[in-house]
Enzyme design. Structure first.
Site, PDB file in Angstrom:
ATOM      1  N   GLY A  70       0.830  -1.195   0.000  1.00  0.00           N
ATOM      2  CA  GLY A  70       0.000   0.000   0.000  1.00  0.00           C
ATOM      3  C   GLY A  70       0.862   1.241   0.000  1.00  0.00           C
ATOM      4  N   SER A  71       0.331   2.321   0.517  1.00  0.00           N
ATOM      5  CA  SER A  71       1.027   3.601   0.464  1.00  0.00           C
ATOM      6  C   SER A  71       2.192   3.660   1.441  1.00  0.00           C
ATOM      7  CB  SER A  71       0.049   4.740   0.775  1.00  0.00           C
ATOM      8  OG  SER A  71      -0.282   4.759   2.149  1.00  0.00           O
ATOM      9  N   THR A  72       3.151   4.520   1.133  1.00  0.00           N
ATOM     10  CA  THR A  72       4.294   4.704   2.013  1.00  0.00           C
ATOM     11  C   THR A  72       3.862   5.268   3.365  1.00  0.00           C
ATOM     12  OG1 THR A  72       5.829   4.995   0.172  1.00  0.00           O
ATOM     13  CG2 THR A  72       6.478   5.948   2.276  1.00  0.00           C
ATOM     14  N   CYS A 113       1.604   0.090  -8.585  1.00  0.00           N
ATOM     15  CA  CYS A 113       2.717   0.591  -7.768  1.00  0.00           C
ATOM     16  C   CYS A 113       3.985   0.775  -8.581  1.00  0.00           C
ATOM     17  CB  CYS A 113       2.955  -0.345  -6.575  1.00  0.00           C
ATOM     18  SG  CYS A 113       3.255  -2.059  -7.037  1.00  0.00           S
ATOM     19  N   GLY A 166       2.516   2.479   5.397  1.00  0.00           N
ATOM     20  CA  GLY A 166       3.626   1.597   5.754  1.00  0.00           C
ATOM     21  C   GLY A 166       4.413   2.126   6.937  1.00  0.00           C
ATOM     22  N   GLU A 203       3.662  10.308  -6.032  1.00  0.00           N
ATOM     23  CA  GLU A 203       2.923   9.181  -6.615  1.00  0.00           C
ATOM     24  C   GLU A 203       1.467   9.587  -6.814  1.00  0.00           C
ATOM     25  OE1 GLU A 203       2.637   4.404  -6.072  1.00  0.00           O
ATOM     26  OE2 GLU A 203       2.332   5.595  -4.259  1.00  0.00           O
ATOM     27  N   GLU A 209       5.704  -3.324   0.980  1.00  0.00           N
ATOM     28  CA  GLU A 209       5.854  -2.957  -0.429  1.00  0.00           C
ATOM     29  C   GLU A 209       4.991  -1.723  -0.612  1.00  0.00           C
ATOM     30  OE1 GLU A 209       4.702  -2.128  -3.911  1.00  0.00           O
ATOM     31  OE2 GLU A 209       3.857  -4.159  -4.077  1.00  0.00           O
TER      32      GLU A 209
END
Length: 499
Positions: free
Chosen positions: A246-248, A304, A251, A401, A269
């Site tokens: 998913g998104s940073t 991604c 994360g 992104e 990831e």
């Protein structure tokens, strides 16, 4: 039954399928409502139709599922099952997925708007992943240390325990398989948290897992939101591992939760802003342009590893961009149920508005809009492919992104400039390189700050290749035997052999 071939065929199957959707959580081998009784709507973004009201799990449901997962793990019903038996069960699951792949692909198409042809490709990847990991179970050896004759040193591999897999909405079944297949193969108990934007295929998967013979409590599915059930799983003292795509931003939050609880392993990831570098000596500009367009517009750009930054050598830049624009015109969105559609609908209104906001910002920041940019009227959430030229790394469209069909084109003069542009990013998930110069290819491959480099292709690879990133794109690896090893822990055993 033969596969549907036409738009009418898929529409007919969808009409039948939507009358039997499973909308309950799967806990301890039973489909149940959330403890709170709360539900959330899952909506077809191509039509605005409400597909189902799905159980919205929270902390109470997570605690129940974790308790059953831990009990199953400690019982050894799966964790100590002979590897060959686990392999047999997982191979049966793969067979069941194959037998039901049209239905599962259609669920993802209805749920998140991806073209049905793309969803079918995802199913092939999901089935392949489960089979690969199943076949690997009885081929992962421990070690014997090189000791003297007075001792025997062994290194054992053991499952971690309870694994929480939190998966995204853009490739629901494939990402799920990449996470759960190695975790289950290694002998762990797995709790799957699908995205609230695409829960339907995960709940159907639960039915098939039960049919395949995965024991009670070993695999469970908790639909719901990240800030409720996802947070509960991440903060639990009884979950040994979080596997997340998913998104940073999310994360990073999960890593904090791991530190606040039991220092559970966290495999991430996360986001990407991948450079796709085209040198003037590449072969067949038409083919490369088509690939560069597909690298960003496939799956509506909700990918991604999308090649969202196109870096082109100045001597071919204008001609090449024209070819990319022409390719974009052939990749327009259409009904996701139409096998002829290359692009489908954006997953929801929030994502649609986010992407349109970036398009407006790109124009305001001075980038040259070469293709697309307009909204498409109607109930569906569709966006035409967008190509911006003259982008810089200081522009939002050049460094953030977007997760939509927006391509940013940069120019460069030298190899050193291309490398600096490519690495000028917080992300490092993927990079593409198009050239016929093998010396350049090897130099740049070693210097690109990326978890994977695609040379004269985009997104190549199979189940034998690890998938993951560096920098703020994460730290874990999906696919290959490396992912199977991640879901195990090492135990050192030293046996004294002296009298």
């Amino acid at each position: 039954m033969s596969r549907p071939q036409t738009l009418n065929d898929w529409q007919a199957l969808a009409a039948r399928l939507t009358t039997t959707l499973n909308d309950r959580a799967f806990i301890n081998d039973e489909f149940v409502a959330a403890v709170s009784g709360e539900t959330f709507e899952t909506i077809n973004p191509a039509t605005g139709e409400v597909l189902a009201h799905v159980a919205s799990c929270d902390k109470a449901d997570a605690e129940i599922a974790i308790r059953h997962a831990r009990a199953a793990f400690k019982s050894g019903v799966w964790s100590r099952m002979p590897p060959g038996e686990r392999k047999r069960v997982l191979l049966k699951l793969a067979d069941l997925l194959e037998a039901n792949q049209d239905e599962l692909a259609l669920l993802d198409t209805l749920d998140m708007g991806k073209p049905v042809t793309s969803a079918l490709d995802d199913m092939a990847g999901a089935i392949g992943s489960i089979r690969y990991q199943a076949e690997s179970i009885d081929k992962l050896y421990g070690e014997v240390a090189p000791t003297g004759q007075q001792a025997l040193g062994m290194v054992l591999r053991e499952p971690l325990g309870v694994v929480a897999s939190i998966v995204p909405w853009n490739f629901p079944m494939m990402m799920t398989a990449w996470k759960i297949a190695p975790a289950l193969a290694a002998g762990n108990s797995v709790i799957l948290k699908p995205s609230e934007k695409s829960p339907l295929s995960a709940l159907r998967l639960a039915e098939l897992a039960r049919e395949a013979g995965i024991p009670r409590g070993v695999f469970q599915v908790l639909p719901g939101f990240g800030h409720t059930v996802g947070r509960a799983l991440a903060l639990s003292m009884d979950v040994e591992c979080l596997a997340f795509t998913g998104s940073t931003a999310v994360g990073k939050q999960l890593m904090q939760y791991a530190g606040q609880s039991n220092l559970k392993r966290v495999f991430l990831e996360c986001g990407g802003k991948s450079p796709n570098i085209v040198f003037a000596d590449c072969a067949n500009l038409d083919r490369v342009a088509e690939s560069a367009a597909a690298a960003i517009f496939y799956n509506q750009g909700e990918v991604c590893i999308a090649g969202s930054r196109l870096l082109v050598e100045h001597s071919i830049r204008e001609a090449f961009v024209e070819k990319v624009v022409a390719a974009a015109e052939r990749m327009q969105p259409g009904d996701p149920l139409d096998p002829a559609s290359f692009m489908g609908a954006m997953v929801d209104k929030t994502q649609h508005e986010r992407v349109m906001g970036y398009i407006r910002q790109g124009v305001e920041e001075g980038a040259a809009l070469r293709a697309g940019g307009e909204d498409i009227a109607g109930p569906g959430l569709f966006i035409r492919p967008v190509v911006f030229d003259g982008v810089t790394s200081q522009m939002a469209i050049g460094c953030e992104e977007i997760f939509g069909p927006v391509l940013s084109v940069f120019g460069f003069e030298t190899e050193a400039e291309a490398l600096a542009l490519a690495n000028d990013s917080d992300f490092g998930l993927a990079a593409g390189l198009w050239s016929q110069d093998i010396d350049r290819i090897m130099r740049m491959t070693h210097q690109l700050e990326s978890g994977q480099v695609f040379v004269n292709n985009w997104a190549g690879g199979d189940q034998t290749m690890p998938f993951g990133g560096v920098k703020q794109s994460g730290n874990g690896r999906d696919k290959s035997h490396h992912s199977l090893a991640e879901y195990t822990q090492l135990k050192s055993v030293w046996i004294s052999l002296t009298p």
